[in-house]
Design an enzyme around this catalytic site. Structure first.
Site, short mmCIF file in Angstrom:
data_model
loop_
_atom_site.label_atom_id
_atom_site.label_comp_id
_atom_site.label_asym_id
_atom_site.label_seq_id
_atom_site.Cartn_x
_atom_site.Cartn_y
_atom_site.Cartn_z
N ASP A 64 -34.62 -39.02 -15.33
CA ASP A 64 -34.17 -40.06 -15.39
C ASP A 64 -32.92 -39.37 -16.87
OD1 ASP A 64 -32.48 -42.18 -15.14
OD2 ASP A 64 -33.61 -43.14 -16.43
N ASN A 66 -29.18 -41.22 -17.34
CA ASN A 66 -28.97 -42.39 -17.43
C ASN A 66 -29.40 -43.21 -18.37
OD1 ASN A 66 -29.11 -42.49 -15.21
ND2 ASN A 66 -27.46 -42.89 -14.68
N ASP A 68 -31.58 -45.62 -15.79
CA ASP A 68 -31.86 -46.50 -14.45
C ASP A 68 -32.48 -46.58 -14.03
OD1 ASP A 68 -31.75 -44.20 -13.62
OD2 ASP A 68 -29.53 -44.55 -12.15
N ASP A 72 -31.83 -37.85 -11.84
CA ASP A 72 -30.71 -37.61 -11.21
C ASP A 72 -30.28 -35.84 -11.20
OD1 ASP A 72 -30.00 -37.67 -13.66
OD2 ASP A 72 -29.88 -39.41 -13.86
N ASP A 141 -32.54 -29.26 1.22
CA ASP A 141 -33.23 -30.22 1.95
C ASP A 141 -32.25 -30.23 3.26
OD1 ASP A 141 -35.07 -31.83 2.95
OD2 ASP A 141 -36.05 -32.25 1.94
N ASP A 251 -36.30 -30.03 7.21
CA ASP A 251 -37.19 -31.47 7.28
C ASP A 251 -37.18 -31.64 9.29
OD1 ASP A 251 -38.03 -33.69 6.85
OD2 ASP A 251 -36.77 -34.62 7.94
N GLU A 313 -40.42 -27.24 7.86
CA GLU A 313 -41.59 -28.09 8.01
C GLU A 313 -41.94 -27.80 8.86
OE1 GLU A 313 -42.38 -33.00 6.92
OE2 GLU A 313 -40.86 -32.08 7.82
N HIS A 376 -44.31 -33.69 -1.53
CA HIS A 376 -44.05 -35.68 -1.77
C HIS A 376 -44.65 -35.73 -0.56
CE1 HIS A 376 -40.90 -34.25 0.74
NE2 HIS A 376 -40.66 -35.29 1.03
N ASP A 377 -45.39 -35.68 0.28
CA ASP A 377 -45.98 -36.77 1.59
C ASP A 377 -47.38 -36.76 0.98
OD1 ASP A 377 -43.13 -37.37 2.38
OD2 ASP A 377 -43.27 -35.14 3.57
#
Ligand code: NOJ
Length: 595
Positions: A64, A66, A68, A72, A141, A251, A313, A376-377
């Site tokens: 991150d 910034n 939040d 990013d 992706d 994907d 994938e 990430h799955d």
């Protein structure tokens, strides 16, 4: 996807079950060399992706910049030197396009821009440029199967049956019927269920029709039978190719087409965490038409210089099925199809791993395998393969399989520091919608998406100290972070760095054939990397919690000498005096050069 991991029933397991993924049968006894000689692609200049280590970045959780609480593009940019020092060749960034973020970016509402929470198009072109200066390629992706329901295409499509975009999605009148879920005396046309739970059909009152969605209802499937869809999607890919991206990770690529007759699927028995029947998915996945699109896509990217790559994938039940996504002997589809067999067997079983590694070498018509253990799955491999006691050793062992076979290597942020899966403890903390609908059986994918652990400061250096990151930082960050591990010679991070360097510099590991050794040993997985005119390398992995002693006879491979020189070993293992007696501590690794 994962077959026997500790998260019990996930969408991934449902998909795996419907694909008929089964434990592999017999030990692989084949000899490989002659077959390989016939099968290897003969190319004098090899494409960059053939030896690459590709690093997956989940932008929300990487860095991150910034404050939040969400990662990013500027954050990624600021970490390029770290990635360079790790030795990787390319980054694959999961979707950073504008999106309502129902599926955290996999519901795209504009394919030619950047979501403001991740930055701007300028940030993206700067990132591509800065990465290039460090010889790191950027792979994006590309979600071709579906868009967001907020994409202007779908908003138009759902506004009227006569709208020109209407036919860009998959619609049905349904069939006559009443009861729960019926609309105007109609029910969905068949029994198809979404991989994310519930019927795969959603009613739109304005058009008096159902649309099909393989994933969330906010992700309507595109109708690839309409040539305009292909035209529009190829054009968005050109948009990014023109900006210098090195290729795409495609994907859900096996899901592009659905059965034109919308036939009911067979039920395989059992239910998902969401309570849906497990279906065969013969009519929604792996249709022959998918391959025609990929072939045209391959031809399109081939018109660009620089070996642009298509990575699929591809969760497949076996190597033969995987081969189809490369185009088999024709080699005219994907250059890299993710192999989810080695990395998601989730069991340290020598015969299973030996069989899959060997098949990747011999059964892909010479195409290049792509091993992957983490993404990430799915729960992280360290937890799926780990026993709790020797997890550090097991992490190094998995890294060895990933980085010293002849496969291209795909890794996921955090695996290089031994990050662990940290699922939410309470339903109210869950962010991934399937974790809400499936709770507590399915806790969703938050556990593998927690922020990258950079140092031991508050928020692990991911966000500023006073920020609330979008997912909490796991407690493990104190010991497992980049800063601490960089300074520990025996850390997992340094193991990855050294392995990647070895892979880059050792000719046999970089290029050699991969020949499985001692194929009947149930405890130790070992193989030889052999390249003409180069010293061969033996890789030995103890898959048990007991010490093992093993000897090698390499005369069948033309190596008479028993002398061996250590290239790498798990700390504690002694340097063997000869290949007659290689001794391994529990879950340890030995890599040596036959002299
Ligand atoms: C696979 C992606 O990796 C996953 O995160 C996503 O939810 C589905 N495809 C749908 O796009």
């Amino acid at each position: 996807m994962h077959l026997s991991c500790k998260r019990s029933t996930s969408i991934i397991a449902v998909l795996a079950a419907s694909l008929g993924l089964a434990a592999p049968s017999m030990l692989c006894q084949r000899t490989t060399s002659t077959k390989q000689a016939e099968l290897k692609e003969t190319s004098s200049v090899e494409p960059w992706w053939k030896h690459a280590v590709i690093y997956e970045i989940y932008p929300r959780s990487f860095q991150d910049s910034n404050g939040d609480g969400v990662g990013d593009l500027k954050g990624i940019n600021s970490r390029l030197d770290y990635l360079k020092s790790l030795g990787i060749d390319a980054i694959w960034i999961t979707p950073m396009y504008p999106s309502p973020q129902v599926d955290f970016g996999y519901d795209i509402s504009n394919y030619e821009a950047v979501d403001p929470q991740y930055g701007t198009l300028n940030d993206m072109t700067r990132l591509i440029d800065h990465a290039k200066q460090r010889e790191i390629r950027v792979v994006l992706d590309m979600v071709l199967n579906h868009t967001s329901d907020q994409h202007s295409w779908f908003l138009q499509a759902a506004s009227s049956r006569t709208n020109p975009k209407h036919d860009w999605y998959v619609w049905s009148d349904g069939k006559s019927g009443t009861g729960p879920g019926s609309h105007e005396g109609r029910v969905p046309p068949n029994n198809w269920v979404s991989l994310f739970g519930g019927s795969a059909w959603e009613w739109v009152p304005a058009v008096h029709e159902y649309y099909y969605h393989e994933f969330y209802k906010q992700q309507p499937d595109l109708n690839w039978r309409n040539p305009a869809v292909e035209g529009a999607m190829f054009s968005t890919m050109r948009f990014w190719l023109d900006r210098g991206v090195a290729g795409f990770r495609l994907d859900a690529i096996p899901s592009l087409f659905e059965d034109i007759q919308l036939r009911d699927e067979a039920e395989l028995g059992g239910t998902s965490a969401q309570g849906d029947p497990i279906l065969a998915r013969n009519y929604t996945d792996n249709l022959p038409e998918d391959h025609d699109v990929i072939r045209r896509l391959r031809a399109m990217i081939a018109s660009y210089p620089g070996d642009r790559v298509l990575i699929g994938e591809t969760y497949m039940p076996n190597t033969m099925e995987l081969d189809k996504w490369y185009g088999g002997a024709a080699h005219d589809e994907l250059q890299l199809a993710m192999d989810m067999l080695v990395g998601f067997s989730s069991k340290l079983d020598a015969s299973t791993l030996r069989k899959y590694i060997d098949e990747a070498e011999t059964e892909l018509h010479g195409s290049q395998p792509l091993f992957v253990f983490n993404n990430h799955d799915n729960p992280r491999a360290i937890d799926r393969y780990g026993y709790g006691v020797h997890n550090e050793e097991i992490a190094k062992l998995l890294a060895t399989i990933l980085l010293t076979t002849q496969s291209t290597a795909l890794m996921y942020q955090g695996e290089e520091i031994g990050m662990v899966t940290t699922p939410p403890a309470r339903l109210q903390d869950v962010k991934d919608p399937i974790g809400i609908s499936g709770w507590p059986k399915e806790k969703g994918r938050d556990g593998e998406r927690t922020p990258m652990q950079w140092d031991d400061s508050a928020n692990a250096g991911f966000s500023g100290a006073n920020v609330n990151p979008w997912l909490p930082i796991p407690q493990s960050y104190k010991d497992h972070n980049v800063k601490v591990e960089a300074s520990e010679p025996n850390s997992i991070l340094n193991w990855y760095k050294q392995m990647i360097e070895l892979r880059r510099t050792n000719p046999a590991i970089r290029d050699g054939l991969n020949i499985m050794l001692n194929a009947d040993n149930p405890n130790v997985l070992s193989w030889l990397r052999q390249s003409p005119g180069q010293p061969a390398v033996v890789v030995v992995c103890n898959l048990t919690d007991q010490e093992q002693k093993i000897s090698f006879d390499l005369s069948a491979q033309g190596i008479a000498s028993k002398q061996v020189r250590t290239l790498m070993k798990t700390p504690g293992n002694v340097d063997p005096l000869s290949l007659d007696a290689v001794q391994l501590l529990p879950f340890s690794v030995y890599v040596g050069q036959a002299e």
